[in-house]
Motif scaffolding. Structure first.
Motif, PDB file in Angstrom:
ATOM      1  N   ASP A 146       0.845  -1.205   0.000  1.00 47.63           N
ATOM      2  CA  ASP A 146       0.000   0.000   0.000  1.00 47.63           C
ATOM      3  C   ASP A 146       0.876   1.249   0.000  1.00 47.63           C
ATOM      4  N   PHE A 147       2.002   1.163   0.660  1.00 51.81           N
ATOM      5  CA  PHE A 147       2.898   2.313   0.785  1.00 51.81           C
ATOM      6  C   PHE A 147       3.957   2.341  -0.327  1.00 51.81           C
ATOM      7  N   GLY A 148       3.755   1.477  -1.319  1.00 54.83           N
ATOM      8  CA  GLY A 148       4.620   1.555  -2.492  1.00 54.83           C
ATOM      9  C   GLY A 148       5.903   0.747  -2.402  1.00 54.83           C
ATOM     10  N   LEU A 149       5.997  -0.113  -1.395  1.00 59.12           N
ATOM     11  CA  LEU A 149       7.204  -0.924  -1.254  1.00 59.12           C
ATOM     12  C   LEU A 149       6.853  -2.360  -1.642  1.00 59.12           C
ATOM     13  N   ASP A 150       7.477  -2.837  -2.712  1.00 54.99           N
ATOM     14  CA  ASP A 150       7.087  -4.124  -3.285  1.00 54.99           C
ATOM     15  C   ASP A 150       7.787  -5.282  -2.570  1.00 54.99           C
ATOM     16  N   ALA A 151       7.530  -5.389  -1.269  1.00 55.67           N
ATOM     17  CA  ALA A 151       8.215  -6.394  -0.444  1.00 55.67           C
ATOM     18  C   ALA A 151       7.638  -7.780  -0.668  1.00 55.67           C
TER      19      ALA A 151
END
Lengths: 320, 320
Positions: free
Chosen positions: A164-169
């Motif tokens: 959601d926060f843009g970090l493709d973990a």
């Protein structure tokens, strides 16, 4: 009362609110107002006081205070009870004390830092300010055998919030969350159970949120990372809120329909599946390809000769 | 010193031993000897004192004191640490405190009576003097999923000890020990675990050893029984020692080779297998024939349409 004053200040936004107005609206003395304002300032709220105009809220503290985290959070279970600490030995240890005293399903214990934080297998875990260190107490009515899957559920919730926060973990089995090979999160699930009943499950989650890379201890510098390394500065409070939201959605679904959708999401977010892995178990070490996660949460590893189910130990992804 | 005096008295058997002799042999004052003798008498040891002859041990107390239970017990794990209480809330609760403080694998907590003893599903359990109320702390290195089978192990150990004492008892799944339809024993297993590691398992075992039938509360009178109802008066201490011996043998075998031999013995001692049963689960009630116990400890019930594995709830044997 303190919260009521805070709400009034928030509502008045850019306008100054006089001590008299606040006192009148809340039916308290001006001295009481003054004392509460002082207390709010102590907590880190930035409040401007102008002798003629009154008070104005300029900023909230960067602390995971329940009153800040829960603003706009519509959860019915996770975080409805929340206890905040500035520093603590470990939130899991504290959560156990709360759980033994009967804390409700979904109670969250959160701390700005931990001084004896630990991960799986008693490994110590670096938990400075700027991270998000919390434990969730669950009292599910499924069988103790199902409890290990709570770890998968937590990993999915945190990874979804990161995305959601843009970090493709992605998730490395069972409970590490990685981005560009750096570990951003550790999860330690513990439980107290009888043979056919869970007393409580405690999911301890440590997220390296806003931590400067240079502050990591030497021995973990290569492997550990923080969200802020990749995202720059971001709102830790909003992110924590997002994690609790995802956890709520997943937990409600698990309670109603079991772990099916958690396992499905886990597969989608996994960085382990499809990879060649090395499994370091308690008594044996072997290599193979991680092919799936089983219904009971075990990692299925195809060694070429057979498919093994792995429940414990370390699984490292082999670089080609 | 107290134990050394006791040993001297035991060794001198029918002869009187003077305070002076004891004092000389143990290199203490006669006043010290006198004080220890007084303390032993307080503990329930029957010691005759004749002014000219000295002391003679006439009898030991009917209490499950470690010094009495462990005489002749060659265990390496179970009971090597033992704590005795005259009265206690519950031995499981006390065992948890010991376990959290790091008590060793095999530590036994035993009490002459319990005032808040409880069974599965929070049911209260009648625990008067004359019973054997104890908890064993285990720290096995198998996975948490295996822990429920500790209950089966305990049931086998107690049943085997009962058979040694001439009582042909059997096990009703999962943890009741019955003779002629009367429940003689309850077992409550609890654990604290991480996802892939057991912190500790606590097996609470309550045995209705020497209890007068008329002393059972009205509501359990029909179902509960005591060993002494069938055996008459017997030596509670020797019996407890036998239970600890069987538990040791089984636990050592489990640690080395897993639960295979426990399951085999359980099958042999079971009164449930082969019977028509009614299963009252959390969400459903059904009937069928109990056909086997699975490798994971679940009871396999053939409903005619399918074979279900039962892990939780109550299983009652249907009388034809």
């Amino acid at each position: 009362m303190r919260m009521a004053i805070l709400e009034l200040l928030r509502a008045s936004a850019d306008h100054y609110l006089s001590g008299e107005e606040i006192a009148l609206k809340l039916n308290v003395s001006r001295t009481a107002v003054w004392k509460h304002i002082k207390e709010l300032k102590n907590q880190g709220y930035e409040i401007e006081s102008l002798p003629r105009n009154g008070y104005k809220l300029l900023g909230s503290p960067d602390r995971l205070l329940p009153e800040l985290v829960c603003r706009g959070l519509d959860n019915k279970v996770i975080g409805c009870q929340m206890e905040h600490f500035d520093d603590i030995g470990s939130t899991n240890a504290e959560a156990k004390v709360f759980a033994r005293q009967g804390a409700a399903d979904g109670t969250v214990i959160v701390s700005e830092s931990q001084n004896t934080g630990r991960g799986r297998l008693d490994r110590s875990f670096f938990c400075p300010q700027g991270g998000i260190w919390f434990s969730v107490i669950l009292r599910p009515d499924f069988l103790p055998q199902e409890a290990p899957k709570c770890t998968l559920m937590a990993a999915v919730a945190v990874t979804e919030a990161m995305r959601d926060f843009g970090l493709d973990a992605g998730i490395k089995w069972p409970n590490d969350i990685l981005y560009q090979g750096k570990k951003l999160t550790g999860i330690l699930t513990e439980m107290s159970a009888e043979i056919d009943r869970i007393n409580y499950v405690i999911i301890g989650i440590g997220i390296n949120a806003v931590i400067a890379p240079e502050s990591f201890p030497e021995d973990i510098k290569d492997k550990a990372g923080s969200m802020s390394m990749f995202l720059g500065k971001f709102d830790r409070i909003s992110f924590f809120r997002a994690v609790l939201q995802h956890l709520e959605t997943l937990y409600i679904s698990v309670k109603k329909q079991g772990f099916g959708s958690v396992l499905k999401s886990w597969r989608d977010l996994s960085v382990t599946l499809g990879q060649d892995v090395k499994v370091i178990g308690i008594n044996e070490t072997f290599t193979g390809r991680a092919v799936d996660i089983a219904e009971d949460g075990g990692l299925m590893v195809d060694t070429g000769r057979e498919t093994c189910k792995v429940y414990a130990g370390d699984v490292s992804i082999r670089t080609k």
